[in-house]
Write a protein that holds these residues in place. Structure first.
Motif, PDB file in Angstrom:
ATOM      1  N   CYS A 243       0.834  -1.211   0.000  1.00 60.02           N
ATOM      2  CA  CYS A 243       0.000   0.000   0.000  1.00 60.02           C
ATOM      3  C   CYS A 243       0.864   1.254   0.000  1.00 60.02           C
ATOM      4  CB  CYS A 243      -0.924   0.001   1.214  1.00 60.02           C
ATOM      5  SG  CYS A 243      -2.264  -1.208   1.138  1.00 60.02           S
ATOM      6  N   LEU A 244       1.933   1.238   0.797  1.00 60.31           N
ATOM      7  CA  LEU A 244       2.824   2.395   0.847  1.00 60.31           C
ATOM      8  C   LEU A 244       3.490   2.635  -0.502  1.00 60.31           C
ATOM      9  CD1 LEU A 244       4.263   4.617   2.438  1.00 60.31           C
ATOM     10  CD2 LEU A 244       5.949   2.899   3.173  1.00 60.31           C
ATOM     11  N   LEU A 248       3.135   5.864  -3.046  1.00 58.34           N
ATOM     12  CA  LEU A 248       4.303   6.627  -3.505  1.00 58.34           C
ATOM     13  C   LEU A 248       4.435   6.579  -5.022  1.00 58.34           C
ATOM     14  CD1 LEU A 248       6.887   5.484  -0.798  1.00 58.34           C
ATOM     15  CD2 LEU A 248       5.795   7.732  -0.975  1.00 58.34           C
ATOM     16  N   GLN A 249       4.033   5.469  -5.615  1.00 54.24           N
ATOM     17  CA  GLN A 249       4.142   5.306  -7.065  1.00 54.24           C
ATOM     18  C   GLN A 249       3.101   6.136  -7.806  1.00 54.24           C
ATOM     19  OE1 GLN A 249       6.527   3.427  -8.309  1.00 54.24           O
ATOM     20  NE2 GLN A 249       6.051   3.219 -10.464  1.00 54.24           N
ATOM     21  N   TRP A 250       1.874   6.155  -7.281  1.00 63.42           N
ATOM     22  CA  TRP A 250       0.766   6.822  -7.973  1.00 63.42           C
ATOM     23  C   TRP A 250       0.596   8.284  -7.583  1.00 63.42           C
ATOM     24  CZ3 TRP A 250      -3.269   2.354  -6.957  1.00 63.42           C
ATOM     25  CH2 TRP A 250      -2.979   1.287  -7.839  1.00 63.42           C
ATOM     26  N   GLY A 251       1.033   8.632  -6.376  1.00 64.77           N
ATOM     27  CA  GLY A 251       0.805   9.985  -5.880  1.00 64.77           C
ATOM     28  C   GLY A 251       1.472  11.051  -6.735  1.00 64.77           C
ATOM     29  N   GLY A 252       0.699  12.014  -7.179  1.00 61.26           N
ATOM     30  CA  GLY A 252       1.232  13.113  -7.977  1.00 61.26           C
ATOM     31  C   GLY A 252       1.425  12.784  -9.436  1.00 61.26           C
ATOM     32  N   THR A 253       1.211  11.513  -9.813  1.00 58.59           N
ATOM     33  CA  THR A 253       1.378  11.120 -11.214  1.00 58.59           C
ATOM     34  C   THR A 253       0.053  10.591 -11.759  1.00 58.59           C
ATOM     35  OG1 THR A 253       2.166   8.944 -10.478  1.00 58.59           O
ATOM     36  CG2 THR A 253       3.836  10.603 -10.962  1.00 58.59           C
ATOM     37  N   ILE A 262      -5.214   7.785  -2.940  1.00 61.95           N
ATOM     38  CA  ILE A 262      -3.882   7.959  -2.341  1.00 61.95           C
ATOM     39  C   ILE A 262      -3.989   8.102  -0.831  1.00 61.95           C
ATOM     40  CG2 ILE A 262      -1.792   9.361  -2.328  1.00 61.95           C
ATOM     41  CD1 ILE A 262      -2.314   7.810  -4.924  1.00 61.95           C
ATOM     42  N   ILE A 263      -4.948   8.891  -0.377  1.00 61.78           N
ATOM     43  CA  ILE A 263      -5.142   9.066   1.067  1.00 61.78           C
ATOM     44  C   ILE A 263      -5.492   7.733   1.719  1.00 61.78           C
ATOM     45  CG2 ILE A 263      -6.582  10.182   2.828  1.00 61.78           C
ATOM     46  CD1 ILE A 263      -6.878  12.557   0.885  1.00 61.78           C
ATOM     47  N   ALA A 264      -6.387   6.960   1.066  1.00 59.92           N
ATOM     48  CA  ALA A 264      -6.780   5.660   1.611  1.00 59.92           C
ATOM     49  C   ALA A 264      -5.596   4.702   1.685  1.00 59.92           C
ATOM     50  CB  ALA A 264      -7.894   5.060   0.753  1.00 59.92           C
ATOM     51  N   LEU A 265      -4.748   4.720   0.659  1.00 62.92           N
ATOM     52  CA  LEU A 265      -3.574   3.853   0.662  1.00 62.92           C
ATOM     53  C   LEU A 265      -2.625   4.201   1.801  1.00 62.92           C
ATOM     54  CD1 LEU A 265      -2.821   3.577  -3.172  1.00 62.92           C
ATOM     55  CD2 LEU A 265      -3.419   1.688  -1.641  1.00 62.92           C
TER      56      LEU A 265
END
Length: 536
Positions: A243-244, A248-253, A262-265
């Motif tokens: 999840c972390l 980090l992979q999807w956030g902002g991209t 992202i918040i849930a992850l």
């Protein structure tokens, strides 16, 4: 001092007796030791080459699969499963015959390599990397464990340094072999090559290693062993880290940072990882990470130091070839040659660091040297520009590689020199676990930094260029993705994004200092104190 004795000091008499018995009974003779060392170095070469051979091939892989955004996962998938199953391998080595556990780990590693070699798409390649990571964790852990069983404490730093040097030789051969395969045959041979390389170590292990068991020979009941495996802790740890990494992979991209996914992850990762910590606290000696081991300042200091050094090394290992191929226009094999300065200095200083530690008797000075050289080298690498000459990109790599090699073995030497023999499998596994966990996380962090900064820099310096097309293409396809008139500006933005990605390595190099400060000055020379390693 008497009221503040460490667990190591309290157990000295028993550790002394065990060490004496090991010296007289269990340490093999010169010929058998030579065969075992050959086996361990072959195994470390196998794991080492799998870590580095893909680095030169990644740009071509991204071209074929059109998946530049998956670069972080090619490293993280391997490192994630490597660290998640690392501590379970430590338990396996404790309960069962070591060589058979080792052979199972080697088989799993080879299976993952085969899946990577035949993968039809990026997703399958990532799955294969994950399976190879499971086996690779057992191979690495078992190699260091066999050193502890076969070599007395005062000689271990030398052999650990030798294994580190072999890993470095693999790091040198890996990019060159990967580049040669990619340019002349296919990048798939970067994984096919693991299959024959695994046969000889398997034969040596099967016929030359004695069937020694771990320390808990009496705990053979299946239910008791399952309890010792700490399955609840593992079931919290693995999805928590996934999840972390996804966040980090999807956030902002793929999604904005404030997006509900992202918040849930992040929330789910926090809950699961806190759950893992709580389980460890209440499980006592049955925990994946027993408190009595991790409370030793030399163990947690090694974990913090080794994690920062290894993660920083992996960030540079994966992104320097991208800089060389995308900015300097090098082919895959040429980028491997151009990456040699870092690898050669790493090998030389790794061997020297291990040998000098055995001669001097103390490993802490080399940890400090690592922090200094890595911080300087990574800082200089983050200043590279499009027109950087040979003196800069060669010299900066030499400094950084020398830093990694000087003291990386410290993270493995410290637990082996301060823990009783029966605790070394778990102590070593904890260090390897945290190193791989940090590497998995920070390679994803670096990928996120690169992707976000590339979007920002293209929008700033080349607003007419299609950032999405550049991101979805490969690192070597820049010329074909943008008009000729925009190429220089896009290259500038690409270079700036890579420099900003190198900042991750700079931060990690500096943070390694906190781990080095946690290490005690422990003598590894047996003749200095017959009872145990002397704390000064």
């Amino acid at each position: 001092m008497s009221s503040d004795r460490s667990p190591l000091e309290k157990e000295r008499p028993q550790t002394t007796n065990d060490a004496s018995q090991d010296t007289n009974t269990h340490y093999p003779g010169p010929f058998k030791l030579a065969v075992i060392v050959l086996n361990l170095n072959l195994a470390m070469f196998l794991v080492g080459i799998d870590n580095t051979i893909i680095s030169s091939a990644i740009p071509k892989i991204t071209d074929q699969f059109h998946a530049l955004g998956d670069v972080g996962w090619y490293a993280s998938a391997y490192l994630l499963t490597n660290c998640a199953f690392q501590l379970i391998w430590g338990k396996f080595f404790t309960f069962y015959v070591i060589k058979w556990v080792y052979l199972i780990a080697l088989f799993v590693f080879e299976l993952g390599s085969l899946i990577c070699a035949v993968s039809p798409d990026s997703t399958t390649l990532i799955v294969g990397r994950a399976i190879a990571g499971v086996g690779g964790g057992g191979v690495t852990n078992g190699s260091f464990l066999l050193v502890a069983h076969c070599v007395p404490p005062h000689k271990r730093p030398t052999f650990i340094g030798m294994m580190g040097a072999m890993y470095g030789f693999a790091a040198i051969a890996g990019p060159l072999m990967g580049g040669a395969f990619t340019d002349n045959v296919s990048w798939r041979w970067c994984f096919y090559i693991n299959l024959p390389l695994g046969v000889l170590p398997a034969i040596i292990i099967a016929f030359f290693i004695s069937p020694m068991r771990g320390s808990k020979k009496g705990e053979v009941g299946l239910i008791n062993q399952l309890k010792q495996m700490d399955l609840p802790g593992t079931f919290c740890l693995l999805p928590g880290v996934i999840c972390l990494l996804l966040a980090l992979q999807w956030g902002g991209t793929t999604y904005a940072w404030k997006n509900g996914r992202i918040i849930a992850l992040f929330i789910l990762a926090g809950i699961l990882l806190i759950g893992f910590i709580v389980i460890q606290y209440f499980s006592g000696d049955r925990a994946t990470v027993p408190g009595r081991i991790f409370k030793n300042r030399n163990v947690w200091g090694s974990c913090l130091f080794g994690s920062c050094v290894t993660a920083g090394f992996f960030v540079m290992l994966y992104y320097i070839p991208i800089w060389l191929q995308a900015i300097k226009g090098a082919s895959a094999i040429k980028s491997g040659v151009m990456n040699l300065p870092m690898m050669l200095s790493y090998v030389i200083f790794s061997f020297m660091g291990g040998a000098l530690t055995s001669i001097i008797g103390y490993y802490v000075p080399f940890a400090y040297l690592t922090v200094v050289l890595m911080s300087i080298g990574s800082g200089l690498l983050s200043t590279l520009d499009v027109n950087a000459g040979h003196a800069k990109w060669i010299g900066y790599q030499v400094i950084f590689g020398a830093g990694v090699g000087s003291g990386l073995q410290t993270a493995f030497a410290a637990p082996q020199c301060v823990l009783p023999l029966e605790d070394i499998p778990i102590g070593s596994a904890v260090v390897i676990f945290t190193e791989n966990l940090a590497s998995a996380i920070f390679v994803s962090v670096a990928q996120n930094v690169f992707t976000n900064q590339l979007k920002t820099n293209i929008a700033t310096y080349v607003p007419t260029a299609d950032a999405s097309a550049i991101l979805s293409g490969g690192a070597t396809d820049i010329k074909g993705l943008v008009p000729a008139g925009l190429y220089d500006s896009v290259l500038f933005a690409y270079n700036k994004s890579l420099d900003q990605t190198f900042y991750v390595g700079v931060a990690l190099s500096c943070c390694a200092a906190f781990g080095a400060l946690g290490l005690q000055w422990v003598s590894v020379k047996k003749n200095k104190d017959t009872n145990s390693a002397r704390l000064t």
